[in-house]
Design a protein around this motif. Structure first.
Motif, PDB file in Angstrom:
ATOM      1  N   ALA A   7     -15.914   0.249  -3.067  1.00 11.90           N
ATOM      2  CA  ALA A   7     -16.176  -0.166  -4.664  1.00 11.90           C
ATOM      3  C   ALA A   7     -15.973  -1.368  -4.677  1.00 11.90           C
ATOM      4  O   ALA A   7     -16.962  -2.850  -4.676  1.00 11.90           O
ATOM      5  CB  ALA A   7     -16.482   0.479  -5.227  1.00 11.90           C
ATOM      6  N   TYR A   8     -14.774  -1.611  -3.511  1.00 11.95           N
ATOM      7  CA  TYR A   8     -13.668  -2.949  -4.227  1.00 11.95           C
ATOM      8  C   TYR A   8     -14.546  -3.998  -3.266  1.00 11.95           C
ATOM      9  O   TYR A   8     -14.398  -4.944  -3.716  1.00 11.95           O
ATOM     10  CB  TYR A   8     -12.081  -2.827  -3.902  1.00 11.95           C
ATOM     11  CG  TYR A   8     -11.459  -1.674  -5.383  1.00 11.95           C
ATOM     12  CD1 TYR A   8     -11.948  -2.445  -6.739  1.00 11.95           C
ATOM     13  CD2 TYR A   8     -10.608  -0.809  -5.102  1.00 11.95           C
ATOM     14  CE1 TYR A   8     -11.450  -1.956  -7.726  1.00 11.95           C
ATOM     15  CE2 TYR A   8     -10.692  -0.051  -5.555  1.00 11.95           C
ATOM     16  CZ  TYR A   8     -10.525  -0.897  -7.736  1.00 11.95           C
ATOM     17  OH  TYR A   8     -10.357   0.167  -8.245  1.00 11.95           O
ATOM     18  N   ALA A   9     -14.386  -3.346  -2.150  1.00 12.68           N
ATOM     19  CA  ALA A   9     -14.660  -4.256  -0.887  1.00 12.68           C
ATOM     20  C   ALA A   9     -15.756  -4.824  -0.658  1.00 12.68           C
ATOM     21  O   ALA A   9     -16.422  -5.958  -0.819  1.00 12.68           O
ATOM     22  CB  ALA A   9     -14.355  -4.037   0.376  1.00 12.68           C
TER      23      ALA A   9
ATOM     24  N   LYS B 171       0.846  -1.076  -0.192  1.00 17.01           N
ATOM     25  CA  LYS B 171      -0.122   0.038  -0.213  1.00 17.01           C
ATOM     26  C   LYS B 171       1.224   1.253   0.024  1.00 17.01           C
ATOM     27  O   LYS B 171       0.443   1.557  -0.430  1.00 17.01           O
ATOM     28  CB  LYS B 171      -0.657   0.114   0.814  1.00 17.01           C
ATOM     29  CG  LYS B 171      -2.243   0.944   1.173  1.00 17.01           C
ATOM     30  CD  LYS B 171      -2.952   1.535   2.740  1.00 17.01           C
ATOM     31  CE  LYS B 171      -4.014   2.564   2.116  1.00 17.01           C
ATOM     32  NZ  LYS B 171      -5.108   1.899   3.886  1.00 17.01           N
ATOM     33  N   ALA B 172       2.202   0.906   0.628  1.00 13.36           N
ATOM     34  CA  ALA B 172       3.093   2.413   0.722  1.00 13.36           C
ATOM     35  C   ALA B 172       3.392   2.797  -0.008  1.00 13.36           C
ATOM     36  O   ALA B 172       4.171   3.853  -1.307  1.00 13.36           O
ATOM     37  CB  ALA B 172       3.560   2.251   2.350  1.00 13.36           C
TER      38      ALA B 172
ATOM     39  N   TRP C 171      -9.224  -3.130  -2.178  1.00 14.69           N
ATOM     40  CA  TRP C 171      -9.524  -2.865  -1.189  1.00 14.69           C
ATOM     41  C   TRP C 171      -8.715  -2.200   0.121  1.00 14.69           C
ATOM     42  O   TRP C 171      -8.342  -1.120   0.834  1.00 14.69           O
ATOM     43  CB  TRP C 171     -10.885  -3.664  -0.603  1.00 14.69           C
ATOM     44  CG  TRP C 171     -10.483  -3.972   0.618  1.00 14.69           C
ATOM     45  CD1 TRP C 171     -11.122  -4.684   0.873  1.00 14.69           C
ATOM     46  CD2 TRP C 171     -11.371  -2.260   1.635  1.00 14.69           C
ATOM     47  NE1 TRP C 171     -11.026  -3.907   2.859  1.00 14.69           N
ATOM     48  CE2 TRP C 171     -11.693  -2.816   3.617  1.00 14.69           C
ATOM     49  CE3 TRP C 171     -12.182  -0.807   1.486  1.00 14.69           C
ATOM     50  CZ2 TRP C 171     -11.934  -1.932   3.953  1.00 14.69           C
ATOM     51  CZ3 TRP C 171     -12.960  -0.254   2.213  1.00 14.69           C
ATOM     52  CH2 TRP C 171     -12.914  -0.574   3.138  1.00 14.69           C
ATOM     53  N   ARG C 172      -7.490  -3.253  -0.321  1.00 13.16           N
ATOM     54  CA  ARG C 172      -7.210  -3.146   0.997  1.00 13.16           C
ATOM     55  C   ARG C 172      -6.070  -2.478   0.432  1.00 13.16           C
ATOM     56  O   ARG C 172      -5.115  -1.532   1.304  1.00 13.16           O
ATOM     57  CB  ARG C 172      -5.964  -4.780   1.224  1.00 13.16           C
ATOM     58  CG  ARG C 172      -5.590  -4.401   2.518  1.00 13.16           C
ATOM     59  CD  ARG C 172      -5.841  -4.197   4.106  1.00 13.16           C
ATOM     60  NE  ARG C 172      -5.153  -4.373   4.893  1.00 13.16           N
ATOM     61  CZ  ARG C 172      -4.477  -3.991   5.089  1.00 13.16           C
ATOM     62  NH1 ARG C 172      -4.267  -2.041   4.620  1.00 13.16           N
ATOM     63  NH2 ARG C 172      -3.784  -3.741   6.348  1.00 13.16           N
ATOM     64  N   TYR C 173      -5.497  -2.245  -0.855  1.00 11.59           N
ATOM     65  CA  TYR C 173      -4.591  -1.064  -1.007  1.00 11.59           C
ATOM     66  C   TYR C 173      -4.761   0.471  -1.276  1.00 11.59           C
ATOM     67  O   TYR C 173      -4.282   1.363  -0.756  1.00 11.59           O
ATOM     68  CB  TYR C 173      -3.585  -1.494  -2.458  1.00 11.59           C
ATOM     69  CG  TYR C 173      -3.452  -2.908  -2.048  1.00 11.59           C
ATOM     70  CD1 TYR C 173      -2.725  -3.155  -1.479  1.00 11.59           C
ATOM     71  CD2 TYR C 173      -3.357  -4.105  -3.149  1.00 11.59           C
ATOM     72  CE1 TYR C 173      -1.591  -4.293  -1.009  1.00 11.59           C
ATOM     73  CE2 TYR C 173      -1.986  -4.686  -3.856  1.00 11.59           C
ATOM     74  CZ  TYR C 173      -1.289  -5.361  -2.211  1.00 11.59           C
ATOM     75  OH  TYR C 173      -0.869  -6.364  -2.193  1.00 11.59           O
ATOM     76  N   THR C 174      -6.324   0.467  -1.499  1.00 12.34           N
ATOM     77  CA  THR C 174      -7.055   1.991  -2.260  1.00 12.34           C
ATOM     78  C   THR C 174      -7.487   2.726  -0.688  1.00 12.34           C
ATOM     79  O   THR C 174      -7.738   3.442  -0.931  1.00 12.34           O
ATOM     80  CB  THR C 174      -7.623   1.810  -3.221  1.00 12.34           C
ATOM     81  OG1 THR C 174      -8.108   1.186  -3.383  1.00 12.34           O
ATOM     82  CG2 THR C 174      -6.589   1.220  -4.172  1.00 12.34           C
ATOM     83  N   GLY C 175      -8.203   1.326  -0.696  1.00  8.53           N
ATOM     84  CA  GLY C 175      -9.514   1.757   0.528  1.00  8.53           C
ATOM     85  C   GLY C 175     -10.472   2.857  -0.223  1.00  8.53           C
ATOM     86  O   GLY C 175     -11.931   2.614   0.819  1.00  8.53           O
TER      87      GLY C 175
END
Length: 494
Positions: free
Chosen positions: A211-213, A140-141, A204-208
């Motif tokens: 909609a992905y989740a 993510k970073a 979802w986990r990388y961008t927050g």
């Protein structure tokens, strides 16, 4: 799916099976007619498409890979440990007099299942199926900083069809998968949906982005509401156990991320998903099947380990770990343990001739994998499932990487060298197989990042041949298929 037949013999074998199928099934009903017509069309298409394949494959987009996965499947019935002779087996054993007399009977396995390590978990770490929080946060970073190669890989993944938040799942109660995928009732759809659920979960986990989740949850819930089983037998639905393993691997990875990331997945939905795993997947993989090849068994072990973690079932987890520990010595050869490979699990008597049929050679060299002589894509599938289990176990405090470090590194290094030479259009030095090496599709390109990340990255162990192959493959976009998905993004390490 994505493994092209690698010579004319296999093409003829497929066509012979197709003709036999149509001959065996008289047109007694409209439903039977429909099945026969579908099979016939597929066989005609296959006979024209499957061709020798040893040169480097052209660069493919993710959607082209998905299409080839759907369309060019090689049956996963390698020479069976049970003595069966599947029609796609084109290995001809070398003359019996080339087998030394002292190898007339294979040795007992040279290793025993070790006692579980002192830090074997009694409670599990979550998320802890293939990807943990440290890995997820680290990538993510990197994406936020637009660091390479993560940024380019992220753009490839987010542009793929599996990343569309309008993705529509196609669940069915019974996923029925036949030999050569001549019967494909939900098989491709299930794996497409599983990969999509995983893709949406990591994004979802990388961008927050919620909609992905929500899309991942939609896919997971759609299947958990409907799926009952993956029928399996050795005549009609002969890929059932492998399909259950693949689905168990990939759906569970998606579900683990979603469950432990405040994504809004309800407790009732989670309970229903657990029930699906325990009913439609676990019974197939935990029983195993001794007629499968190396990549089958490693995917079954990995599915068990992952389902055990997700459902917090230590017995299931340990069952998968035990199978893994028995599989590795019997699927990667090291000469220091004997002149022949160890018996595959669940066998009592295994002659040198049967070992030669299983390995498709009777010339064993250090690092040879049980499917190297089959083709380099199926070999990679087995190596990849093997280290995916080791990665999940690492997150849970079990050092499978360390237990089999010598053998795993030997397997990756030897086969990376074979693959690099084949990509260059040459027969690898020291090639031990009766026929020339075959890439057999693009599966060979997707299974190297996790092992290299651990040994070269975390442990600082030199793996020059694996690095050379990765340097070559990293010039292409990251890919996803079956249980090998987007590893340039999720698991890259210089």
């Amino acid at each position: 799916m994505f493994y092209e037949m690698n010579n004319a013999v296999r093409t003829r074998a497929v066509l012979q099976q197709c003709r036999a199928f149509v001959t065996r099934h008289p047109m007694e009903s409209s439903a039977t007619v429909l099945v026969i017509v579908s099979v016939a069309v597929g066989c005609i298409w296959a006979g024209g498409l499957f061709a020798p394949h040893t040169a480097e494959t052209p660069e493919l987009t993710e959607d082209q890979v998905a299409s080839s996965v759907t369309d060019t499947f090689i049956p996963e019935t390698a020479p069976g440990i049970d003595g069966s002779s599947p029609s796609n087996d084109v290995f001809t054993p070398l003359p019996a007099d080339t087998i030394p007399q002292d190898q007339a009977t294979a040795p007992e396995p040279q290793t025993t299942t070790p006692t579980p390590s002192a830090n074997t978990p009694r409670t599990f770490t979550h998320p802890g199926v293939l990807l943990g929080n440290a890995q997820l946060d680290g990538v993510k970073a990197k994406i936020a900083a637009k660091a390479e190669p993560w940024w380019s890989a992220y753009k490839t993944v987010s542009a793929s069809s599996k990343a569309s938040t309008r993705y529509t799942p196609h669940p069915r109660a019974y996923v029925k998968c036949g030999h050569s995928n001549t019967i494909n009732l939900g098989c491709t759809a299930e794996m497409d949906d599983a990969v999509a659920a995983y893709t949406q979960a990591v994004l979802w986990r990388y961008t927050g982005k919620k909609a992905y989740a929500q899309t991942s949850i939609k896919i997971l819930n759609a299947w958990s509401r409907v799926l009952v089983d993956h029928p399996f037998d050795t005549k009609v639905y002969s890929n059932g156990v492998l399909q259950a393993a693949w689905a168990g691997q990939v759906f569970t990875r998606a579900a683990e991320i979603i469950r432990y990331s405040n994504a809004g997945w309800s407790n009732s939905d989670i309970a229903r998903f657990e029930k699906m795993l325990n009913k439609a997947m676990l019974p197939r993989v935990i029983q195993g099947w001794k007629g499968g090849s190396a990549n089958w068994s490693f995917s079954m072990a990995d599915a068990m380990v992952q389902i055990g973690v997700f459902t917090n079932n230590i017995a299931v987890y340990q069952r998968g770990i035990e199978l893994w520990r028995n599989l590795v010595p019997s699927n990667i050869y090291l000469s220091q343990y004997g002149s022949l490979p160890a018996f595959p699990p669940e066998t009592k008597q295994f002659t040198a001739g049967r070992l030669a049929a299983y390995w498709r050679t009777n010339r064993y060299v250090d690092g040879l994998q049980a499917e190297t002589c089959r083709d380099l894509s199926h070999m990679t599938m087995g190596l990849e499932a093997m280290v995916q289990t080791a990665e999940t176990a690492r997150l849970q405090g079990d050092d499978l990487y360390g237990e089999q470090q010598q053998r795993i590194i030997a397997g990756f290094e030897k086969n990376a060298g074979f693959t690099s030479a084949t990509l260059s259009g040459t027969t690898p030095a020291g090639w031990p197989c009766p026929r020339k090496p075959s890439l057999a599709g693009v599966g060979y390109s997707m299974g190297w990042e996790i092992a290299y990340s651990h040994y070269a990255g975390r442990q600082k162990v030199s793996m020059p041949k694996t690095k050379a192959l990765l340097d070559r493959l990293r010039k292409r976009p990251t890919l996803a298929a079956l249980h090998m998905n987007w590893e340039r993004l999720t698991s890259y390490n210089k």
